[in-house]
Design a protein around this motif. Structure first.
Motif, PDB file in Angstrom:
ATOM      1  N   ILE A  72       0.817  -1.210   0.000  1.00 18.04           N
ATOM      2  CA  ILE A  72       0.000   0.000   0.000  1.00 18.04           C
ATOM      3  C   ILE A  72       0.858   1.270   0.000  1.00 18.04           C
ATOM      4  N   ASP A  73       1.982   1.266   0.710  1.00 18.49           N
ATOM      5  CA  ASP A  73       2.865   2.448   0.711  1.00 18.49           C
ATOM      6  C   ASP A  73       3.421   2.720  -0.677  1.00 18.49           C
ATOM      7  N   CYS A 124       1.162   6.455  -7.160  1.00 22.56           N
ATOM      8  CA  CYS A 124       0.079   7.339  -7.611  1.00 22.56           C
ATOM      9  C   CYS A 124       0.457   8.810  -7.453  1.00 22.56           C
ATOM     10  N   ALA A 125       1.114   9.147  -6.343  1.00 21.96           N
ATOM     11  CA  ALA A 125       1.574  10.525  -6.148  1.00 21.96           C
ATOM     12  C   ALA A 125       2.611  10.890  -7.197  1.00 21.96           C
ATOM     13  N   GLY A 126       3.482   9.960  -7.539  1.00 21.04           N
ATOM     14  CA  GLY A 126       4.489  10.210  -8.571  1.00 21.04           C
ATOM     15  C   GLY A 126       3.867  10.448  -9.934  1.00 21.04           C
ATOM     16  N   VAL A 127       2.814   9.695 -10.250  1.00 22.16           N
ATOM     17  CA  VAL A 127       2.116   9.897 -11.525  1.00 22.16           C
ATOM     18  C   VAL A 127       1.473  11.277 -11.557  1.00 22.16           C
ATOM     19  N   LEU A 179       8.437   7.848  -8.731  1.00 26.01           N
ATOM     20  CA  LEU A 179       8.097   6.604  -9.417  1.00 26.01           C
ATOM     21  C   LEU A 179       9.219   5.574  -9.292  1.00 26.01           C
ATOM     22  N   VAL A 180      10.444   6.012  -9.477  1.00 29.79           N
ATOM     23  CA  VAL A 180      11.584   5.098  -9.380  1.00 29.79           C
ATOM     24  C   VAL A 180      11.720   4.553  -7.954  1.00 29.79           C
ATOM     25  N   ILE A 181      11.554   5.413  -6.957  1.00 32.79           N
ATOM     26  CA  ILE A 181      11.650   4.972  -5.573  1.00 32.79           C
ATOM     27  C   ILE A 181      10.544   3.975  -5.236  1.00 32.79           C
ATOM     28  N   ALA A 182       9.318   4.255  -5.698  1.00 32.76           N
ATOM     29  CA  ALA A 182       8.202   3.348  -5.418  1.00 32.76           C
ATOM     30  C   ALA A 182       8.447   1.974  -6.033  1.00 32.76           C
TER      31      ALA A 182
END
Length: 64
Positions: free
Chosen positions: A6-7, A13-16, A54-57
């Protein structure tokens, strides 16, 4: 299963969203005329912050 990620899903989603705002695909929330100048400057940094999120996620999801 989905609870474990979930994290990363929220970060993805925040990155998008940040990427879309940074490159102008989505407008910043609120009226453009009513925003202080620092908001526009900060939104200019979204072009590199969004892809970084996005990369971190993805990296965190793979590391799990």
């Amino acid at each position: 299963m989905i609870i474990d990620y979930i994290d990363q899903i929220i970060m993805f989603c925040a990155g998008v969203w940040v990427t879309a705002v940074g490159f102008g695909y989505l407008p910043l929330p609120g009226k453009a005329a009513a925003q202080p100048p620092w908001v526009t400057v900060a939104a200019g940094h979204f072009k590199w912050m969004g892809p970084l999120l996005l990369v971190i996620a993805v990296a965190l999801a793979i590391a799990r």
